[in-house]
Write a protein that holds these residues in place. Structure first.
Motif, PDB file in Angstrom:
ATOM      1  N   LEU A 193      -4.031   4.543 -10.534  1.00  0.00           N
ATOM      2  CA  LEU A 193      -4.261   4.783  -9.267  1.00  0.00           C
ATOM      3  C   LEU A 193      -4.614   3.514  -8.678  1.00  0.00           C
ATOM      4  O   LEU A 193      -3.954   3.241  -7.512  1.00  0.00           O
ATOM      5  CB  LEU A 193      -5.523   5.555  -9.009  1.00  0.00           C
ATOM      6  N   GLU A 194      -5.181   2.365  -9.326  1.00  0.00           N
ATOM      7  CA  GLU A 194      -5.653   1.131  -8.774  1.00  0.00           C
ATOM      8  C   GLU A 194      -4.150   0.279  -8.708  1.00  0.00           C
ATOM      9  O   GLU A 194      -4.098  -0.421  -7.756  1.00  0.00           O
ATOM     10  CB  GLU A 194      -6.394   0.439  -9.693  1.00  0.00           C
ATOM     11  N   LYS A 195      -3.070   0.457  -9.772  1.00  0.00           N
ATOM     12  CA  LYS A 195      -1.885  -0.241  -9.684  1.00  0.00           C
ATOM     13  C   LYS A 195      -1.091   0.218  -8.544  1.00  0.00           C
ATOM     14  O   LYS A 195      -0.653  -0.439  -7.625  1.00  0.00           O
ATOM     15  CB  LYS A 195      -1.246   0.252 -10.749  1.00  0.00           C
ATOM     16  N   GLN A 196      -1.124   1.559  -8.217  1.00  0.00           N
ATOM     17  CA  GLN A 196      -0.392   2.161  -7.148  1.00  0.00           C
ATOM     18  C   GLN A 196      -1.147   1.935  -5.875  1.00  0.00           C
ATOM     19  O   GLN A 196      -0.401   1.433  -4.874  1.00  0.00           O
ATOM     20  CB  GLN A 196      -0.642   3.694  -7.237  1.00  0.00           C
ATOM     21  N   LYS A 197      -2.274   1.732  -5.662  1.00  0.00           N
ATOM     22  CA  LYS A 197      -3.171   0.986  -4.632  1.00  0.00           C
ATOM     23  C   LYS A 197      -2.573  -0.464  -4.416  1.00  0.00           C
ATOM     24  O   LYS A 197      -2.307  -0.968  -3.271  1.00  0.00           O
ATOM     25  CB  LYS A 197      -4.417   1.200  -4.694  1.00  0.00           C
ATOM     26  N   GLU A 198      -2.597  -1.190  -5.599  1.00  0.00           N
ATOM     27  CA  GLU A 198      -2.103  -2.547  -5.263  1.00  0.00           C
ATOM     28  C   GLU A 198      -0.797  -2.747  -4.863  1.00  0.00           C
ATOM     29  O   GLU A 198      -0.403  -3.523  -4.122  1.00  0.00           O
ATOM     30  CB  GLU A 198      -2.415  -3.540  -6.655  1.00  0.00           C
ATOM     31  N   LEU A 199       0.160  -1.834  -5.428  1.00  0.00           N
ATOM     32  CA  LEU A 199       1.548  -1.815  -4.869  1.00  0.00           C
ATOM     33  C   LEU A 199       1.652  -1.447  -3.683  1.00  0.00           C
ATOM     34  O   LEU A 199       2.356  -1.875  -2.653  1.00  0.00           O
ATOM     35  CB  LEU A 199       2.369  -0.774  -5.763  1.00  0.00           C
ATOM     36  N   GLN A 200       0.954  -0.425  -3.124  1.00  0.00           N
ATOM     37  CA  GLN A 200       0.828  -0.040  -1.731  1.00  0.00           C
ATOM     38  C   GLN A 200       0.520  -1.108  -0.659  1.00  0.00           C
ATOM     39  O   GLN A 200       0.980  -1.480   0.156  1.00  0.00           O
ATOM     40  CB  GLN A 200      -0.140   1.057  -1.449  1.00  0.00           C
ATOM     41  N   LYS A 201      -0.737  -1.738  -1.247  1.00  0.00           N
ATOM     42  CA  LYS A 201      -1.212  -3.050  -0.552  1.00  0.00           C
ATOM     43  C   LYS A 201      -0.298  -3.957  -0.346  1.00  0.00           C
ATOM     44  O   LYS A 201       0.038  -4.766   0.567  1.00  0.00           O
ATOM     45  CB  LYS A 201      -2.355  -3.376  -1.002  1.00  0.00           C
ATOM     46  N   GLN A 202       0.499  -4.304  -1.767  1.00  0.00           N
ATOM     47  CA  GLN A 202       1.484  -5.441  -1.772  1.00  0.00           C
ATOM     48  C   GLN A 202       2.882  -5.195  -0.854  1.00  0.00           C
ATOM     49  O   GLN A 202       3.250  -5.991  -0.044  1.00  0.00           O
ATOM     50  CB  GLN A 202       2.094  -5.722  -3.196  1.00  0.00           C
ATOM     51  N   LYS A 203       3.235  -3.680  -0.700  1.00  0.00           N
ATOM     52  CA  LYS A 203       4.269  -3.305   0.084  1.00  0.00           C
ATOM     53  C   LYS A 203       3.998  -3.510   1.600  1.00  0.00           C
ATOM     54  O   LYS A 203       4.654  -4.067   2.359  1.00  0.00           O
ATOM     55  CB  LYS A 203       4.390  -1.831  -0.408  1.00  0.00           C
ATOM     56  N   GLU A 204       2.434  -3.140   1.903  1.00  0.00           N
ATOM     57  CA  GLU A 204       1.853  -3.274   3.382  1.00  0.00           C
ATOM     58  C   GLU A 204       2.126  -4.845   3.587  1.00  0.00           C
ATOM     59  O   GLU A 204       2.369  -5.291   4.753  1.00  0.00           O
ATOM     60  CB  GLU A 204       0.856  -2.635   3.292  1.00  0.00           C
ATOM     61  N   LYS A 205       1.672  -5.726   2.653  1.00  0.00           N
ATOM     62  CA  LYS A 205       1.579  -6.895   2.962  1.00  0.00           C
ATOM     63  C   LYS A 205       2.864  -7.653   3.209  1.00  0.00           C
ATOM     64  O   LYS A 205       2.979  -8.398   3.992  1.00  0.00           O
ATOM     65  CB  LYS A 205       0.663  -7.721   1.695  1.00  0.00           C
ATOM     66  N   ASP A 206       3.926  -7.215   2.160  1.00  0.00           N
ATOM     67  CA  ASP A 206       5.193  -7.693   2.393  1.00  0.00           C
ATOM     68  C   ASP A 206       5.940  -7.375   3.557  1.00  0.00           C
ATOM     69  O   ASP A 206       6.656  -8.009   4.200  1.00  0.00           O
ATOM     70  CB  ASP A 206       6.011  -7.111   1.099  1.00  0.00           C
ATOM     71  N   LEU A 207       5.373  -6.006   3.883  1.00  0.00           N
ATOM     72  CA  LEU A 207       6.111  -5.479   5.367  1.00  0.00           C
ATOM     73  C   LEU A 207       5.571  -6.173   6.301  1.00  0.00           C
ATOM     74  O   LEU A 207       6.135  -6.866   7.269  1.00  0.00           O
ATOM     75  CB  LEU A 207       5.504  -4.021   5.290  1.00  0.00           C
ATOM     76  N   ALA A 208       4.205  -6.613   6.319  1.00  0.00           N
ATOM     77  CA  ALA A 208       3.384  -7.347   7.450  1.00  0.00           C
ATOM     78  C   ALA A 208       4.089  -8.689   7.256  1.00  0.00           C
ATOM     79  O   ALA A 208       4.321  -9.362   8.762  1.00  0.00           O
ATOM     80  CB  ALA A 208       2.051  -7.492   7.281  1.00  0.00           C
TER      81      ALA A 208
END
Length: 334
Positions: A195-210
């Motif tokens: 779950l933490e990995k998925q959250k990190e991936l989601q945050k990274q995706k959001e960060k990359d998108l931003a």
């Protein structure tokens, strides 16, 4: 007649008494056998003592003397019922011996003796309750103390062994439970990590998108700035070009106003001159770069260039480089 009857009955009385005495004697013997020879009571087997354990006994210091269970009595075969003794046959009275005949004037008819009825004894009833033989008394054997102690020790050892087995089972069960808990904990940790990995991936995706959106905004702003700057530069170049064109037209107009045109030149001859200027519009050098084919027209244009100094220049000193080496083209007919 009565005398004859008494004579005939006197010898039968002892026999009747004998038969009665014999019958009474048989009855007495039968009653004695029934009383002393038979046992009408049924003795129940002796009871057993059973110990019920509610919990494991503590080690005993002294052996407990326990009476061994009584032996089960062997089944006693039913006694053979005695056959009833045959009843004695009643003795028949012997007929009276005839007396010697006496000479009598009148012989009376002899009276026939009345036969005596035989005494019939009633049949003996068989007992309703089957006669049972008394069971042999059980001999009480004293328990062997050593054997009893050995059995108690074996029993205690067996109980301890069972207790150890139960403890071992409990330990194995506890180990299994601990192992299962550890596996569940490991799975929970892995799930949490996932779950933490998925959250990190989601945050990274959001960060990359931003970041991508920021880059796109910056690129757009850069493009807009470049376009604006280019537009400004183009506008500035157009302005410079217009300014240069304007002052070149002013210079050419001033030179043409000073030309004394030779008359009647054929066609439309063109003369080109390369003029080197100084800041302020002074003329440093004039050279003919292309002749019109008419020396009079060429000389007239050259004299007009020198007469036009100082030539008009733009006020921006940055534009002087555009006028340092000025190319002037003059047409005869314009």
């Amino acid at each position: 007649m009565s005398v004859s009857i008494l004579r005939n009955s006197s010898p039968s009385e002892p026999r009747i008494l004998l038969a009665g005495v014999l019958a009474l004697l048989v009855h007495l013997i039968f009653v004695a056998i029934m009383i002393f020879g038979l046992d009408w009571k049924d003795h129940p087997p002796e009871g057993m003592v059973v110990d019920i354990w509610t919990e494991l006994p503590k080690p005993i210091q002294e052996p407990v003397k326990t009476q061994p269970p009584p032996k089960q009595p062997k089944p006693v075969p039913e006694p053979v019922k005695p056959k009833p003794e045959p009843e004695p046959e009643p003795t028949k009275p012997e007929p009276p011996k005839p007396e010697p005949a006496k000479p009598e004037p009148v012989k009376p008819e002899p009276v026939k003796p009345v036969p005596q009825k035989a005494v019939v004894e009633p049949p003996v009833k068989k007992p309703d309750i089957a006669l049972k033989q008394k069971p042999e008394p059980i001999k009480e054997t004293k328990p062997d103390l050593e054997e009893q102690k050995k059995k108690e020790q074996e029993k205690i050892k067996e109980q301890e062994r069972l207790k150890d087995i139960e403890k071992q089972k409990e330990l194995e069960k506890k180990k299994e439970l601990d192992k299962q808990k550890e596996l569940d904990k490991q799975k929970e940790l892995e799930k949490q990590k996932e779950l933490e990995k998925q959250k990190e991936l989601q945050k990274q995706k959001e960060k990359d998108l931003a970041a991508q959106q920021q880059r796109e905004r910056e690129a757009k702003a850069q493009r807009e700035a470049d376009a604006k700057r280019a537009a400004q530069q183009a506008a500035a170049r157009n302005q410079v070009t217009n300014e240069i064109s304007k002052y070149k037209a002013l210079i050419l107009a001033k030179i043409k106003s000073r030309i004394v045109m030779p008359p009647d030149l054929p066609g439309n001859p063109v003369a080109e001159f390369n003029v080197t200027l100084l800041p302020g519009g002074d003329i440093l050098d004039v050279r003919l770069s292309k002749s019109s084919g008419h020396a009079a027209f060429d000389n007239a244009v050259e004299r007009a260039i020198f007469l036009s100094k100082p030539l008009p220049l733009p006020p921006d000193p940055a534009l002087f480089n555009e006028f340092r080496n000025l190319n002037i083209t003059v047409h005869y007919r314009e």
